[in-house]
Design a protein around this motif. Structure first.
Motif, PDB file in Angstrom:
ATOM      1  N   VAL A 102      38.704  32.688  42.526  1.00 61.93           N
ATOM      2  CA  VAL A 102      38.833  31.321  43.016  1.00 61.93           C
ATOM      3  C   VAL A 102      39.084  31.460  44.504  1.00 61.93           C
ATOM      4  CG1 VAL A 102      40.137  29.179  42.918  1.00 61.93           C
ATOM      5  CG2 VAL A 102      39.782  30.515  40.835  1.00 61.93           C
ATOM      6  N   GLY A 103      38.135  30.951  45.306  1.00 59.36           N
ATOM      7  CA  GLY A 103      38.201  31.232  46.728  1.00 59.36           C
ATOM      8  C   GLY A 103      38.052  32.743  46.896  1.00 59.36           C
ATOM      9  N   ASN A 104      39.033  33.379  47.524  1.00 61.78           N
ATOM     10  CA  ASN A 104      38.956  34.827  47.667  1.00 61.78           C
ATOM     11  C   ASN A 104      39.906  35.551  46.723  1.00 61.78           C
ATOM     12  OD1 ASN A 104      36.994  34.832  49.694  1.00 61.78           O
ATOM     13  ND2 ASN A 104      38.576  34.273  51.208  1.00 61.78           N
ATOM     14  N   ASP A 105      40.606  34.769  45.915  1.00 65.03           N
ATOM     15  CA  ASP A 105      41.607  35.390  45.048  1.00 65.03           C
ATOM     16  C   ASP A 105      41.008  35.794  43.715  1.00 65.03           C
ATOM     17  OD1 ASP A 105      43.386  34.799  47.031  1.00 65.03           O
ATOM     18  OD2 ASP A 105      43.954  32.869  46.138  1.00 65.03           O
ATOM     19  N   GLU A 106      41.356  36.994  43.322  1.00 66.69           N
ATOM     20  CA  GLU A 106      40.902  37.480  42.031  1.00 66.69           C
ATOM     21  C   GLU A 106      41.880  36.983  40.965  1.00 66.69           C
ATOM     22  OE1 GLU A 106      40.154  41.699  42.060  1.00 66.69           O
ATOM     23  OE2 GLU A 106      40.562  41.791  39.914  1.00 66.69           O
ATOM     24  N   VAL A 107      41.342  36.431  39.909  1.00 70.33           N
ATOM     25  CA  VAL A 107      42.204  35.944  38.832  1.00 70.33           C
ATOM     26  C   VAL A 107      41.967  36.791  37.596  1.00 70.33           C
ATOM     27  CG1 VAL A 107      42.838  33.979  37.407  1.00 70.33           C
ATOM     28  CG2 VAL A 107      42.074  33.610  39.751  1.00 70.33           C
ATOM     29  N   LYS A 108      43.038  37.461  37.152  1.00 69.77           N
ATOM     30  CA  LYS A 108      42.875  38.343  35.989  1.00 69.77           C
ATOM     31  C   LYS A 108      43.031  37.568  34.701  1.00 69.77           C
ATOM     32  CE  LYS A 108      43.068  42.855  37.580  1.00 69.77           C
ATOM     33  NZ  LYS A 108      43.938  42.901  38.779  1.00 69.77           N
ATOM     34  N   ARG A 109      43.959  36.625  34.746  1.00 73.27           N
ATOM     35  CA  ARG A 109      44.177  35.839  33.533  1.00 73.27           C
ATOM     36  C   ARG A 109      44.383  34.390  33.947  1.00 73.27           C
ATOM     37  NH1 ARG A 109      45.685  36.891  28.195  1.00 73.27           N
ATOM     38  NH2 ARG A 109      46.971  35.253  27.295  1.00 73.27           N
ATOM     39  N   MET A 110      43.433  33.575  33.553  1.00 76.50           N
ATOM     40  CA  MET A 110      43.490  32.173  33.935  1.00 76.50           C
ATOM     41  C   MET A 110      44.248  31.387  32.873  1.00 76.50           C
ATOM     42  SD  MET A 110      42.639  30.172  36.303  1.00 76.50           S
ATOM     43  CE  MET A 110      41.208  29.873  37.301  1.00 76.50           C
ATOM     44  N   ASN A 111      45.011  30.405  33.304  1.00 78.48           N
ATOM     45  CA  ASN A 111      45.530  29.443  32.330  1.00 78.48           C
ATOM     46  C   ASN A 111      45.460  28.062  32.953  1.00 78.48           C
ATOM     47  OD1 ASN A 111      48.095  28.723  33.653  1.00 78.48           O
ATOM     48  ND2 ASN A 111      48.556  30.887  33.318  1.00 78.48           N
ATOM     49  N   PRO A 112      45.483  27.011  32.140  1.00 78.59           N
ATOM     50  CA  PRO A 112      45.254  25.672  32.677  1.00 78.59           C
ATOM     51  C   PRO A 112      46.209  25.301  33.813  1.00 78.59           C
ATOM     52  CG  PRO A 112      45.083  25.612  30.307  1.00 78.59           C
ATOM     53  CD  PRO A 112      45.525  27.001  30.661  1.00 78.59           C
ATOM     54  N   ARG A 113      47.458  25.757  33.757  1.00 79.13           N
ATOM     55  CA  ARG A 113      48.395  25.417  34.837  1.00 79.13           C
ATOM     56  C   ARG A 113      47.969  26.043  36.159  1.00 79.13           C
ATOM     57  NH1 ARG A 113      53.283  23.096  34.284  1.00 79.13           N
ATOM     58  NH2 ARG A 113      53.941  24.085  36.207  1.00 79.13           N
ATOM     59  N   LYS A 114      47.519  27.296  36.037  1.00 83.64           N
ATOM     60  CA  LYS A 114      47.072  27.987  37.239  1.00 83.64           C
ATOM     61  C   LYS A 114      45.805  27.335  37.756  1.00 83.64           C
ATOM     62  CE  LYS A 114      45.854  32.365  39.248  1.00 83.64           C
ATOM     63  NZ  LYS A 114      45.825  31.623  40.513  1.00 83.64           N
ATOM     64  N   ALA A 115      44.903  27.008  36.822  1.00 80.58           N
ATOM     65  CA  ALA A 115      43.649  26.368  37.201  1.00 80.58           C
ATOM     66  C   ALA A 115      43.936  25.079  37.962  1.00 80.58           C
ATOM     67  CB  ALA A 115      42.817  26.082  35.954  1.00 80.58           C
TER      68      ALA A 115
END
Lengths: 345, 508
Positions: free
Chosen positions: B324-337
């Motif tokens: 997301v943007g330049n950040d790597e997301v290893k584990r997404m969850n709705p709050r983070k999204a």
């Protein structure tokens, strides 16, 4: 038959191990602990609980619960004591009591099945009802002076000089065998497991779901009154406060013995072991002499937590292991679209 | 297998004629025919809502038919419960494995009809019988192990074994492959072919085109509860099949009519790289830029919604990376999204979208409130926000305090949109935002999508209506069988091309 029972259930194996460790610990800590008499007393003092736990175990296996059983024990003692006081034949009293349990359990089962009520609610109401019924009969304890009943209570099977078991122990062991048989070798028993495993599947596989669901509560009610009679034989009186919280002890015994509260998993041997584990702790507290009896509760509570955590850990590990195995298996194989394409042409 | 009248390959075993099933206000099935023949695999095809499940439920006694006849081996039958259908010898294997995970394999095959000896279950014979049955189907497992020691595919095969053992020559497979990977599907197909060669009449339902052609001899197509026709699989090219299922001749010329100008930035806001989730999505990659409308097309079950759910963290991916943007997301969850300014307007607004008992204002505020945390947004501010979006989206309601459950479907959908817009997302995922709403509202929503993207929002748009995708999307990724199978850009975007790619062809 017992030899055939492989202990597949790790939690149950752990409970057996815990029992052994506790017994050894007791033997090391206290002189005279390691004796046949202690072991036999363990059975004598807990016979009614073995029956109670065995009965409720079936409801737990379906994914349900029966909270009324402790109160039913007290109610049975009151009914028996009051009927005996009025001069009724002891054997007739026993028959009436058992019938009460069957009816009581069946009614609870019918409510749960046909009104779709949660077992927790229905049996909680049943618990209040049975407890209330005790005080309706009498607010005071009723001693039992019936000769025939007294004679039954004094029956002893001698295993050696000064070493004996009471009738209650024989009943409990026969009952245990019955439970094991029901669970393993009857369609009723297997349907109980299927129900706990996946109710929807059980329905779609055409199993008698409704009947089984009612019958487990019938059986639980029956065992509660049987247990109540044993308790009455043991104490020779009826009292509304008898077996207070016994339902929780019985459920705890099931959990310690590796019976999953989610249903479908566990051996009927589990509650038996669970009762013995709690019993050994109680015996140890007695031997110590200086500890208050509340220590038993604290130990049993800690142990139960331990058992539940253990179950959870084992289940998680098992899952992870399976996932790994499948991953490996998949990696080995060739990707399959080729096979599909081949079939297509 | 139990005793059945002797049949030759090609004999009609089960025949359904002029079947109609009406629900109050809906004709779910209208004059539908289906003939299952011995020694053939028959695929039942149709889009979601075409009536496949209803037809199967009529056949298996879950629903009672309104009219029509069903004959099995020449006898009229009218099963009223699944049990009755089972007793007649019509066995069904469902999408979900309907067995008990805690029981042994052998027991799962025989429970309810265990071999008895001296009034008790004869475990020895049951296990022996199970071994024999499973070996005959080339399934090699330890029958005394519990069912959950095996993978879903093996479980599904065991379910088939049970069904076959109870069947009188008819076997219904209702999407048995939907949670299997390709290896497992191949194993399952081997068994299905084996049964076909033993003269079973097999009905096979699936969403996967590949599988239809890999296994079936004949295809019956349904559309909107109507019988479209029965075809030999070898005489029906995939493209024709898709056409028949969807019922559109796609020569629509005005494909470019409402397409936005492509002035989106080159900044890729969200990227998914090689995202996999067992049984749901396989190696999916995509990037969506600010100001772009990216369409995900494909038949239902192709993985469209699954991609959206993985991106928003509703389900968690096994493999791959999301940026997301330049950040790597290893584990997404709705709050983070939500914190990353993603919004997800889910597919079924009744189930996972609206909260029917809350007011319109409260529904609009839900996501914003969740984002802001526990501190309550002042009522005044709430009213401002709600009013802004009611005006912007032209939500037709007498008051913002009305219960959302009382609104029409189109207006509910607008409220859902408002909820996400209120969070000021940089990426909005819209999964079937126009399903079940009137044509005017549809157009309004399409226009809004275009407008939002022009204002710099990235949008992922999922729809079953290719026409509206063509109108709104800048780029379309086509999914099939949980893979991305093609990407359409610029002039390639047309209904014709979407269908071609779905059917396994190449876009022109």
């Amino acid at each position: 038959m017992l030899a055939k029972l492989r202990i597949k259930n790790t939690a149950l194996a752990a409970a057996v191990g815990i029992f052994a460790i506790l017994f050894i610990a007791g033997s090391v800590m206290y002189p005279n602990f390691l004796s046949l008499r202690v072991l036999l007393n363990l059975l004598i003092n807990n016979a009614y609980m073995i029956v109670l736990a065995g009965g409720v175990c079936f409801t737990i296996l379906t994914g349900g619960i029966d909270l009324s059983i402790g109160a039913v024990v007290a109610m049975t003692s009151m009914i028996a004591a009051s009927l005996l006081r009025s001069g009724m034949n002891a054997y007739l009293v026993i028959a009436i009591c058992l019938l009460t349990g069957v009816v009581f359990g069946t009614v609870q089962g019918l409510l749960i099945q046909y009104f779709g009520l949660h077992p927790w609610i229905v049996t909680l109401a049943g618990m209040f009802f049975a407890r209330g019924a005790c005080y309706l009969i009498s607010v005071e304890a009723i001693p039992i002076k019936n000769q025939a009943f007294y004679n039954i209570s004094q029956f002893k099977l001698y295993l050696g000089p000064g070493r004996f078991i009471s009738l209650n122990v024989i009943v409990a062991l026969v009952f245990l065998a019955l439970c094991l048989y029901l669970a393993k070798f009857t369609k009723f028993g297997r349907t109980t497991y299927a129900l706990g495993g996946n109710r929807q599947s059980a329905l779609l596989m055409g199993l008698p779901v409704a009947r089984t669901k009612i019958l487990v509560y019938t059986f639980s009610g029956f065992s509660a009154t049987l247990s109540g009679l044993m308790f009455t034989l043991y104490t020779l009186s009826g009292y509304g406060l008898n077996a207070n919280g016994a339902e929780m002890d019985a459920i705890a015994a099931c959990v310690i013995g590796g019976v999953s509260l989610y249903g479908g998993i566990g051996s009927l041997f589990g509650p038996f072991i669970g009762v013995l584990v709690a019993g050994v702790i109680r015996t140890m507290v007695d031997f110590q002499g200086t500890l208050s009896s509340w220590w038993t509760k604290i130990f049993v509570g800690t142990l139960m937590l331990f058992c539940i955590v253990l179950q959870a850990v084992i289940v998680e590990r098992e899952k992870a292991r399976k996932a790994d195995a499948q991953q490996k298996k998949r990696k080995k194989k060739e990707p399959a679209p080729a096979e599909l394409a081949e079939a297509k042409s | 297998m139990r005793e059945t009248p002797t049949v030759k390959k090609g004999d009609v075993v089960l025949s359904m004629r002029h079947i109609a099933k009406y629900f109050p206000g809906v004709k779910a099935l209208d004059d539908v025919q289906l003939d299952l023949r011995a020694g053939e695999v028959h695929a039942l095809m149709g889009e979601n809502g075409a009536g496949k499940s209803t037809l199967i439920k009529v056949m298996t006694g879950v629903y009672e038919r309104t009219s029509g006849t069903v004959t099995l081996h020449g006898q009229d039958i009218n099963p009223k419960t699944p049990q009755e259908a089972q007793d007649l010898g019509i066995s069904t294997v469902y999408q979900e494995v309907n067995l008990c995970p805690n029981l042994s394999v052998a027991e799962n095959v025989y429970i309810g009809r265990q071999p008895m000896r001296f009034g008790q279950i004869d475990w020895h014979r049951m296990n022996a019988d199970a071994v024999k049955l499973l070996e005959s189907l080339d399934i090699h497992v330890d029958v005394t192990k519990t069912l959950d020691s095996y993978s879903v595919s093996v479980q599904q095969m065991i379910a088939i074994a049970r069904a076959v053992d109870m069947s009188a020559g008819v076997l219904i497979l209702d999407e048995p492959t939907s949670s299997l990977d390709s290896n497992e599907v191949a194993q399952l197909f081997a068994i299905i072919r084996h049964l076909r060669d033993q003269n079973m009449a097999i009905l096979f339902v699936t969403h996967f085109m590949d599988q239809v052609y890999a296994i079936s001899d004949r295809i019956t197509v349904l559309r909107n509860g109507r019988y479209i026709g029965e075809y030999l699989a070898k005489d029906l090219p995939e493209l024709d099949l898709v056409t028949k299922m969807i019922g559109q001749k796609f020569v629509d010329a005005n494909t470019q009519a409402h397409r936005p100008s492509k002035d989106y930035s080159t900044v890729r806001f969200v990227r998914m790289e090689d995202i996999s989730k067992r049984g749901l999505v396989h190696d999916f990659s995509m990037a969506v830029r600010a100001g772009e409308v990216l369409g995900l097309a494909g038949l239902l079950g192709s993985g469209r919604t699954e991609v959206a759910e993985l991106l928003f963290g509703v389900t968690h991916f096994d493999d791959g990376v999301i940026y997301v943007g330049n950040d790597e997301v290893k584990r997404m969850n709705p709050r983070k999204a939500l914190a990353d300014q993603l919004g997800y307007c889910s597919e079924d607004r009744k189930v996972s979208g609206i909260v029917g008992d809350l007011s319109i204002r409260e529904n609009i505020m839900l996501s914003l409130q969740a984002k802001k945390g526990l501190r309550r947004i002042p009522l005044k501010k709430q009213q401002e926000v709600a009013q802004k979006y009611i005006d912007l989206l032209d939500i037709k309601t007498p008051s913002m305090e009305k219960k959302i459950g009382d609104l029409s479907g189109g207006n509910q959908q607008k409220v859902l949109l408002a909820r996400w817009l209120a969070t000021d997302p940089k990426l909005l995922i819209l999964d079937e935002p126009t399903r079940g709403i009137d044509i005017n509202t549809k157009r309004e929503i399409e226009n809004l999508i275009v407008k939002l993207s022009r204002q710099g929002m990235a949008i992922i748009f999922i729809s079953s209506e290719y026409e509206e995708m063509v109108r709104t999307c800048d780029r379309i990724i086509v999914l099939r069988d949980r893979h991305a199978v093609g990407e359409l850009t610029d002039n390639q975007i047309s209904q014709d091309n979407i269908m071609k790619v779905i059917a396994g062809g190449v876009a022109q």
